[in-house]
Design an enzyme around this catalytic site. Sequence first.
Site, mmCIF file in Angstrom:
data_model
loop_
_atom_site.group_PDB
_atom_site.id
_atom_site.type_symbol
_atom_site.label_atom_id
_atom_site.label_comp_id
_atom_site.label_asym_id
_atom_site.label_seq_id
_atom_site.Cartn_x
_atom_site.Cartn_y
_atom_site.Cartn_z
ATOM 1 N N VAL A 58 -8.708 -23.343 -25.390
ATOM 2 C CA VAL A 58 -9.864 -22.942 -24.582
ATOM 3 C C VAL A 58 -10.449 -24.110 -23.777
ATOM 4 C CG1 VAL A 58 -10.530 -20.924 -25.948
ATOM 5 C CG2 VAL A 58 -11.427 -23.176 -26.566
ATOM 6 N N LYS A 76 -3.243 -26.952 -32.932
ATOM 7 C CA LYS A 76 -2.693 -26.137 -34.033
ATOM 8 C C LYS A 76 -1.195 -26.373 -34.234
ATOM 9 C CE LYS A 76 -6.141 -22.484 -33.197
ATOM 10 N NZ LYS A 76 -6.378 -21.193 -32.493
ATOM 11 N N TYR A 136 -10.966 -28.476 -39.518
ATOM 12 C CA TYR A 136 -10.472 -27.675 -38.388
ATOM 13 C C TYR A 136 -11.311 -27.940 -37.132
ATOM 14 C CZ TYR A 136 -9.716 -23.596 -35.441
ATOM 15 O OH TYR A 136 -9.466 -22.783 -34.359
ATOM 16 N N TYR A 139 -0.948 -16.349 -27.473
ATOM 17 C CA TYR A 139 -1.729 -15.223 -28.016
ATOM 18 C C TYR A 139 -1.233 -13.886 -27.497
ATOM 19 C CZ TYR A 139 -4.596 -19.208 -29.076
ATOM 20 O OH TYR A 139 -5.021 -20.412 -29.517
ATOM 21 N N SER A 188 -7.237 -25.530 -29.294
ATOM 22 C CA SER A 188 -6.152 -24.853 -30.033
ATOM 23 C C SER A 188 -4.777 -25.500 -29.892
ATOM 24 C CB SER A 188 -6.029 -23.402 -29.571
ATOM 25 O OG SER A 188 -6.980 -22.620 -30.218
HETATM 26 O O1 DON Z 1 -11.578 -22.029 -33.156
HETATM 27 C C1 DON Z 1 -12.001 -22.144 -32.011
HETATM 28 O O2 DON Z 1 -12.696 -21.288 -31.538
HETATM 29 C C2 DON Z 1 -11.663 -23.343 -31.148
HETATM 30 N N1 DON Z 1 -11.961 -24.551 -31.737
HETATM 31 C C3 DON Z 1 -10.264 -23.341 -30.674
HETATM 32 C C4 DON Z 1 -9.916 -22.068 -30.008
HETATM 33 C C5 DON Z 1 -8.907 -22.159 -28.933
HETATM 34 O O3 DON Z 1 -8.698 -23.142 -28.240
HETATM 35 C C6 DON Z 1 -8.238 -20.891 -28.705
HETATM 36 N N2 DON Z 1 -7.361 -20.988 -27.589
HETATM 37 N N3 DON Z 1 -7.230 -20.362 -26.624
#
Ligand code: DON
Length: 341
Positions: A268, A76, A198, A250, A73
């Site tokens: 994550v 982003k 994405y 978040y 993430s």
């Molecule tokens: O969309 C997703 O689930 C992952 N590729 C990225 C999510 C993420 O890193 C959320 N962060 N805490």
Amino acid sequence: MPDDASLCRTPDAVQSFLEGLYQSCRELRGGKVADYIPELAKVDPNLFGICLVTADGQVFEVGDTAHLFTIQSISKVFVQGLALEDHGRDYVLARVGVEPTGDAFNAIILDEASKRPYNPMVNAGAIATTSLIAGDGPTERLNRLLDMFRRYVGHDIVVDVATYVSERATGDRNRAMAYLMRHFKMVDWDIEEALDLYFQQCSVMVSCRDLAVMAATLANQGVNPMTGDRAVEAGYVRDMLSVMYTCGMYNFAGEWAYRVGLPAKSGVCGGIIAVVPDQLGIAVFSPPLDGRGNSVRGVRVCEAISQEFGLHLFDSSRGCHYFLEHLGGKERLISLSKENS
Ligand code: DON
């Protein structure tokens, strides 16, 4: 020099503070590595790195700062910058809001009235933002995205195919959000193509040191301090940092703003970046996450660094030095150079 002499540090003192912090935070054993993308579950939970890069290119690092992992993430933020360059502020704002949700990053929600996703940091908003990247077909869009990341890190970029395939195979929740946005005509091109891009952006490989350079690039008004290359138009750094500040952590964003006081973004993968405008980029990597998807050690490290160096944006002494700096060209708040020590 700032009036508060306790905020001044020599480079050696910064390095030894980081080493002490690394040792004390290694003892933190809480959290759990992300496993909803099967490939992420394979990471060694003991990996741990901290890196600071100043807006003039000085590097301080400790631990596993060269280990490569997928950016997730944290991507982003940078994709938002590219979308802004492609379309401008008004167009992007019409497609993706800038309101924090107070919900989890993967919540399937859109703004009731506008049908926009709430912000570019939650998954729905990030997918919509990625769908704004200009280019003639998937290859050109991916290449533009990789070129953008290359400018921020200063070297070639690769996508980890195993993680990309793993996320694509298990990404039905993201798919559900994307179809909902297509239903409301918030995504222009083929939805699977947008999701694919994405998933690829989330699988870009970086090190903790790369992340610190990326954060320092934002601190340096969009110019990579190691290469001198512009990564993003200066005028859009403000937009990126504002959204990081309110939405980057978040449903922990409010408490983070209160305790750490810096624009930041987590992923994550266990990475967190934080930016001290005009001064410093901070990056931490430690895979075990808390219940909101933020790195347990990462949160603790950033809080300690902010406290130690007086970096909270609303710290009154700091705000004052900023003002003077702009008025009279005073020295930087954290004086890291040998001459100033
Ligand atoms: O969309 C997703 O689930 C992952 N590729 C990225 C999510 C993420 O890193 C959320 N962060 N805490």
